[in-house]
Design a protein around this motif. Structure first.
Motif, PDB file in Angstrom:
ATOM      1  N   SER A  55      -4.100  20.417 114.724  1.00  0.00           N
ATOM      2  CA  SER A  55      -3.328  21.600 115.079  1.00  0.00           C
ATOM      3  C   SER A  55      -2.705  21.449 116.468  1.00  0.00           C
ATOM      4  CB  SER A  55      -4.225  22.838 115.032  1.00  0.00           C
ATOM      5  OG  SER A  55      -3.520  23.985 115.401  1.00  0.00           O
ATOM      6  N   LYS A  56      -3.518  21.061 117.419  1.00  0.00           N
ATOM      7  CA  LYS A  56      -3.039  20.923 118.800  1.00  0.00           C
ATOM      8  C   LYS A  56      -2.072  19.753 118.941  1.00  0.00           C
ATOM      9  CE  LYS A  56      -4.702  20.312 123.514  1.00  0.00           C
ATOM     10  NZ  LYS A  56      -5.858  20.052 124.357  1.00  0.00           N
ATOM     11  N   ARG A  57      -2.411  18.638 118.345  1.00  0.00           N
ATOM     12  CA  ARG A  57      -1.624  17.413 118.511  1.00  0.00           C
ATOM     13  C   ARG A  57      -0.242  17.524 117.873  1.00  0.00           C
ATOM     14  NH1 ARG A  57      -4.067  11.912 118.988  1.00  0.00           N
ATOM     15  NH2 ARG A  57      -2.321  10.631 119.559  1.00  0.00           N
ATOM     16  N   TYR A  58      -0.163  18.216 116.732  1.00  0.00           N
ATOM     17  CA  TYR A  58       1.097  18.243 115.988  1.00  0.00           C
ATOM     18  C   TYR A  58       1.709  19.638 115.870  1.00  0.00           C
ATOM     19  CZ  TYR A  58      -0.585  13.602 115.033  1.00  0.00           C
ATOM     20  OH  TYR A  58      -1.072  12.326 115.186  1.00  0.00           O
ATOM     21  N   GLY A  59       1.170  20.609 116.607  1.00  0.00           N
ATOM     22  CA  GLY A  59       1.738  21.952 116.615  1.00  0.00           C
ATOM     23  C   GLY A  59       1.641  22.658 115.273  1.00  0.00           C
ATOM     24  N   LEU A  60       0.508  22.490 114.602  1.00  0.00           N
ATOM     25  CA  LEU A  60       0.313  23.075 113.280  1.00  0.00           C
ATOM     26  C   LEU A  60      -0.512  24.351 113.359  1.00  0.00           C
ATOM     27  CD1 LEU A  60      -0.708  19.780 111.412  1.00  0.00           C
ATOM     28  CD2 LEU A  60       1.569  20.796 111.545  1.00  0.00           C
ATOM     29  N   ASN A  61      -0.246  25.277 112.438  1.00  0.00           N
ATOM     30  CA  ASN A  61      -1.116  26.442 112.348  1.00  0.00           C
ATOM     31  C   ASN A  61      -2.381  26.019 111.595  1.00  0.00           C
ATOM     32  OD1 ASN A  61      -0.830  26.854 109.465  1.00  0.00           O
ATOM     33  ND2 ASN A  61       1.126  27.857 109.832  1.00  0.00           N
ATOM     34  N   PRO A  62      -3.418  26.855 111.550  1.00  0.00           N
ATOM     35  CA  PRO A  62      -4.677  26.448 110.917  1.00  0.00           C
ATOM     36  C   PRO A  62      -4.544  26.006 109.450  1.00  0.00           C
ATOM     37  CG  PRO A  62      -5.039  28.390 112.254  1.00  0.00           C
ATOM     38  CD  PRO A  62      -3.556  28.148 112.231  1.00  0.00           C
ATOM     39  N   VAL A  63      -3.701  26.668 108.692  1.00  0.00           N
ATOM     40  CA  VAL A  63      -3.523  26.300 107.285  1.00  0.00           C
ATOM     41  C   VAL A  63      -2.836  24.937 107.177  1.00  0.00           C
ATOM     42  CG1 VAL A  63      -2.390  26.933 105.116  1.00  0.00           C
ATOM     43  CG2 VAL A  63      -3.535  28.685 106.470  1.00  0.00           C
ATOM     44  N   GLU A  64      -1.795  24.734 107.981  1.00  0.00           N
ATOM     45  CA  GLU A  64      -1.094  23.442 107.967  1.00  0.00           C
ATOM     46  C   GLU A  64      -2.024  22.306 108.396  1.00  0.00           C
ATOM     47  OE1 GLU A  64       3.440  24.954 109.096  1.00  0.00           O
ATOM     48  OE2 GLU A  64       1.967  24.629 110.694  1.00  0.00           O
ATOM     49  N   ALA A  65      -2.853  22.571 109.407  1.00  0.00           N
ATOM     50  CA  ALA A  65      -3.801  21.551 109.876  1.00  0.00           C
ATOM     51  C   ALA A  65      -4.818  21.219 108.780  1.00  0.00           C
ATOM     52  CB  ALA A  65      -4.515  22.035 111.133  1.00  0.00           C
ATOM     53  N   SER A  66      -5.270  22.227 108.076  1.00  0.00           N
ATOM     54  CA  SER A  66      -6.219  22.007 106.979  1.00  0.00           C
ATOM     55  C   SER A  66      -5.582  21.187 105.859  1.00  0.00           C
ATOM     56  CB  SER A  66      -6.702  23.354 106.449  1.00  0.00           C
ATOM     57  OG  SER A  66      -7.601  23.187 105.396  1.00  0.00           O
ATOM     58  N   LYS A  67      -4.326  21.490 105.560  1.00  0.00           N
ATOM     59  CA  LYS A  67      -3.614  20.725 104.522  1.00  0.00           C
ATOM     60  C   LYS A  67      -3.415  19.278 104.962  1.00  0.00           C
ATOM     61  CE  LYS A  67      -1.052  24.476 102.320  1.00  0.00           C
ATOM     62  NZ  LYS A  67       0.284  25.051 102.077  1.00  0.00           N
ATOM     63  N   MET A  68      -3.079  19.087 106.235  1.00  0.00           N
ATOM     64  CA  MET A  68      -2.899  17.727 106.725  1.00  0.00           C
ATOM     65  C   MET A  68      -4.220  16.969 106.665  1.00  0.00           C
ATOM     66  SD  MET A  68      -1.242  16.302 110.236  1.00  0.00           S
ATOM     67  CE  MET A  68      -1.108  14.537 110.489  1.00  0.00           C
ATOM     68  N   ARG A  69      -5.320  17.631 107.045  1.00  0.00           N
ATOM     69  CA  ARG A  69      -6.630  16.983 106.965  1.00  0.00           C
ATOM     70  C   ARG A  69      -6.929  16.561 105.539  1.00  0.00           C
ATOM     71  NH1 ARG A  69     -10.707  19.463 105.275  1.00  0.00           N
ATOM     72  NH2 ARG A  69     -10.142  21.462 106.204  1.00  0.00           N
ATOM     73  N   ALA A  70      -6.612  17.411 104.571  1.00  0.00           N
ATOM     74  CA  ALA A  70      -6.850  17.075 103.161  1.00  0.00           C
ATOM     75  C   ALA A  70      -6.038  15.834 102.773  1.00  0.00           C
ATOM     76  CB  ALA A  70      -6.498  18.261 102.270  1.00  0.00           C
ATOM     77  N   SER A  71      -4.799  15.762 103.229  1.00  0.00           N
ATOM     78  CA  SER A  71      -3.980  14.574 102.961  1.00  0.00           C
ATOM     79  C   SER A  71      -4.576  13.342 103.621  1.00  0.00           C
ATOM     80  CB  SER A  71      -2.559  14.771 103.480  1.00  0.00           C
ATOM     81  OG  SER A  71      -1.895  15.771 102.772  1.00  0.00           O
ATOM     82  N   CYS A  72      -5.058  13.528 104.825  1.00  0.00           N
ATOM     83  CA  CYS A  72      -5.661  12.409 105.557  1.00  0.00           C
ATOM     84  C   CYS A  72      -6.962  11.951 104.893  1.00  0.00           C
ATOM     85  CB  CYS A  72      -5.908  12.800 107.005  1.00  0.00           C
ATOM     86  SG  CYS A  72      -4.371  13.045 107.943  1.00  0.00           S
ATOM     87  N   GLN A  73      -7.702  12.885 104.312  1.00  0.00           N
ATOM     88  CA  GLN A  73      -8.916  12.513 103.581  1.00  0.00           C
ATOM     89  C   GLN A  73      -8.558  11.631 102.393  1.00  0.00           C
ATOM     90  OE1 GLN A  73     -10.249  16.667 103.187  1.00  0.00           O
ATOM     91  NE2 GLN A  73     -12.216  16.022 104.017  1.00  0.00           N
TER      92      GLN A  73
END
Length: 146
Positions: A55-73
């Motif tokens: 979220s902090k590194r890429y300026g994402l809101n909590p939902v976007e950060a969670s989605k990105m984490r899922a993609s990264c997983q």
């Protein structure tokens, strides 16, 4: 006609989530996930830190950060080689970003309050692959603890 009948009873192919683009951002997220999994248990505290970092590194809101984490997983599970993930970042991010990444990785290690030998070894491998000196790596590790 027989083929038409067989097609009716054929089990459909399961939906498979597409892999995210293998870029430096997703590679960093995949490394965060890999570090969280290094001790064979991913705890809520580690997930929370990963989401906060993204979220902090890429300026994402909590939902976007969670989605990105899922993609990264997903990317992490498909890329068995830590060197390969690190290589995606090594030549495309600045020294400052490499150092910020290492601080973030150590933050995930410390999120559950326990540092395991597997996590320590993995982080030292990543530090070396990113070209960070052992002396600077110690400073970055200390920064993550504070």
């Amino acid at each position: 006609m027989f083929e038409s009948l067989r097609a009716l009873f054929k089990k459909p192919e399961p939906y498979k989530t597409p892999l995210p683009e293998a870029d430096a951002q997703h590679a960093m997220g995949a490394l965060l996930v890999r570090v969280a999994k290094a001790d064979k248990t991913v705890l809520f505290e580690e997930i929370k830190v990963i989401d906060q970092v993204l979220s902090k590194r890429y300026g994402l809101n909590p939902v976007e950060a969670s989605k990105m984490r899922a993609s990264c997983q997903l990317l992490e599970s498909e890329m068995p080689d830590t060197e390969e993930m690190t290589e995606l970042m090594k030549d495309t991010i600045s020294v400052e970003e490499k150092e910020a990444t290492l601080i973030a990785l150590w933050s995930v290690v410390y999120a559950d309050g326990v540092k395991h030998a597997h996590e320590d070894a993995l982080l030292h491998q990543i530090e070396a692959l990113l070209g960070v000196s052992p002396e600077r790596a110690i400073e970055l590790q200390a920064a993550a603890q504070s």
